[in-house]
Design an enzyme around this catalytic site. Structure first.
Site, short mmCIF file in Angstrom:
data_model
loop_
_atom_site.label_atom_id
_atom_site.label_comp_id
_atom_site.label_asym_id
_atom_site.label_seq_id
_atom_site.Cartn_x
_atom_site.Cartn_y
_atom_site.Cartn_z
N ASP A 1 0.85 -1.19 0.00
CA ASP A 1 0.00 0.00 0.00
C ASP A 1 0.89 1.24 0.00
OD1 ASP A 1 -2.29 1.93 1.00
OD2 ASP A 1 -3.28 0.03 0.55
N ASP A 2 0.42 2.34 0.53
CA ASP A 2 1.11 3.63 0.44
C ASP A 2 2.48 3.60 1.12
OD1 ASP A 2 1.47 6.32 -0.17
OD2 ASP A 2 -0.38 6.98 0.81
N LYS B 1 -3.76 -0.95 -7.12
CA LYS B 1 -4.79 -0.23 -6.37
C LYS B 1 -4.56 1.26 -6.58
CE LYS B 1 -6.19 0.97 -1.65
NZ LYS B 1 -5.96 0.72 -0.20
N ASP C 1 -5.75 4.89 -5.58
CA ASP C 1 -6.48 5.72 -4.62
C ASP C 1 -6.88 7.05 -5.27
OD1 ASP C 1 -7.60 6.46 -2.18
OD2 ASP C 1 -5.88 5.75 -1.03
N SER D 1 -10.61 3.40 -6.48
CA SER D 1 -11.19 4.03 -5.29
C SER D 1 -12.15 5.15 -5.66
CB SER D 1 -10.07 4.59 -4.40
OG SER D 1 -9.26 3.56 -3.91
N ARG E 1 -13.54 0.36 -4.32
CA ARG E 1 -13.92 0.72 -2.96
C ARG E 1 -15.17 1.59 -3.01
NH1 ARG E 1 -10.51 1.76 0.91
NH2 ARG E 1 -12.41 2.53 1.90
N ASP F 1 -12.66 4.15 4.54
CA ASP F 1 -11.65 3.19 4.98
C ASP F 1 -12.13 2.45 6.23
OD1 ASP F 1 -10.05 4.15 2.98
OD2 ASP F 1 -8.56 5.06 4.30
#
Length: 419
Positions: free
Chosen positions: A85-86, A162, A164, A196, A221, A225
């Protein structure tokens, strides 16, 4: 004549664009909800490797979890993606090439070496980025570099992206997210595409563009979150229940609604609350993406995460997302059509979720007709958390009794019987 030629040319161009748009998601991926492990919920943006060597976002963390997915048996039941992830980037792109640069201290060997480690274990490699100018944690986003970044991901042997939506204009997402998906596909490397986009639309009261999402994203999504608490899980469940008429019809093979990561194995859920999240995520046909420290998951929680009967519901080939059917005395009933079928009748996974806080388990009774289970030949019933159980045969007029603990779940499979 000139006008007619222009008209024909315009029609052909439009047809080509439609064909390109229609094939944007034709990547043959995510025909069942993806399963894997992602860093964010458990490890967030911990970058101090000196103080937290086993928790910082680093090559070591992802190597370790790829190894654990295999050695602890998660790969055997279907978990296959290892997703960064980030917080994996340098704060600036390369001055000359403008390419994204993995943090040189925390990922000293670059991402190809890490991808090789993951692939050698029979797993797949996922990576986070952001449609905006920056990621949510402030690292470089893909805006103004989308073609370059898509090609870079392909060169890094990425299998799952993914994307965002922090630091981005919501008004740009309807065109920008599909464009990035097209660029990913144009690399020729199969990459699952997680969007997202609708979460940011929902945040400002806009209705997500589900038809477009289905064409351009493998999963998306829908809402906020998840955090490490039962309250957060229940808020997400409520969102999906209250909005199911607009959400549920758009899930299916290759395109899934995503209520966010599995919390099981962290700090916020008890044993029975862990069963609750696992059961409802199975009913929702949700991606099963763990975010935990796999080295510290207790055996009883590991058993839930690896429950083959529950995973089979989640991965059911029909790909029909379940719905909240009713609520009675603060017991919610969630139901999902699944295989096998008998004489055109579905089998069903049915979850009874308690929203009660009494000190004792709550006994409740339904006829199968109450649960819209109308197969005249009846259903064989088993407890999905006790896979070898056999609770007998029930017909539409039969009463089904269950007793649910506070903030708990009972989860059953009603297998349709035939002649």
């Amino acid at each position: 004549m000139y006008s007619m030629l222009n008209l024909v040319a315009g029609f052909l161009l439009l047809l080509l664009q439609l064909l390109q748009g229609g094939s944007a998601l034709d990547n043959g991926l995510a025909l069942k909800p993806p399963m894997g492990w992602m860093s964010w919920q458990r490890f967030r943006c911990i970058t101090d490797c000196k103080t937290y060597p086993d928790e910082c976002i680093s090559e070591q963390l992802f190597r370790r979890h790829a190894d654990l997915i295999v050695s602890e048996g998660y790969a055997d039941v279907g978990y296959e993606y290892v997703i960064i992830d980030d917080c994996w980037l340098e704060k600036d792109r390369d001055n000359k090439t403008k390419k994204l640069v993995p943090d040189r201290k925390r990922f000293p060997n670059g991402l190809n070496v890490l991808a090789d480690h993951i692939h050698e274990r029979g797993l797949k490699f996922g990576l986070y980025q952001d449609f905006g100018t920056n990621t949510c944690a402030g690292y470089p986003g893909v805006i103004n570099h989308m073609a370059l970044d898509a090609a870079t991901f392909a060169n890094w042997d990425v299998d799952y992206v993914k994307l965002d939506g922090c630091y981005a204009n919501i008004s740009d997402m309807a065109a920008g997210y599909p464009e990035f998906g097209r660029l990913l596909n144009s690399t020729g490397r199969p990459m699952v595409y997680s969007c997202s986009w609708p979460a940011y639309q929902s945040e400002v009261g806009q209705m997500p563009e589900y038809e477009s999402l289905k064409k351009h994203c493998n999963l998306w999504r829908n809402w906020d979150d998840i955090d490490d608490s039962l309250e957060s899980v229940m808020q997400i469940i409520d969102y999906f229940g209250k909005n199911q008429d607009s959400i549920q019809p758009h899930a299916g093979p290759g395109h899934w609604n995503d209520p966010d990561m599995l919390l099981l194995g962290n700090y916020g859920l008890s044993y029975d609350q862990s069963k609750l999240q696992m059961a409802i995520w199975a009913v929702l046909a949700a991606p099963l993406i763990m975010s935990n420290d796999l080295a510290k998951v207790r055996p009883e929680i590991k058993d839930i995460l690896q429950n083959r009967a529950v995973i089979a519901v989640n991965q059911d080939p029909l790909g029909i997302q379940g719905r909240r059917l009713l609520m009675k005395n603060n017991i919610e009933v969630w139901r999902r059509p699944i295989t096998p079928t008998a004489d055109a009748e579905y089998s069903y996974a049915v979850a009874f979720v308690s929203r009660r806080v009494d000190g004792a388990p709550y006994a409740i009774s339904f006829t199968l007709k109450d649960l819209s289970l109308n197969n005249v030949y009846g259903y064989g019933v088993q407890d999905l958390f006790e896979p070898n159980s056999n609770l007998g045969v029930f017909r539409p007029e039969s009463h089904f009794n269950t007793r649910v603990i506070p903030n708990g779940v009972n989860f059953y499979k009603f297998t349709a019987l035939g002649i």
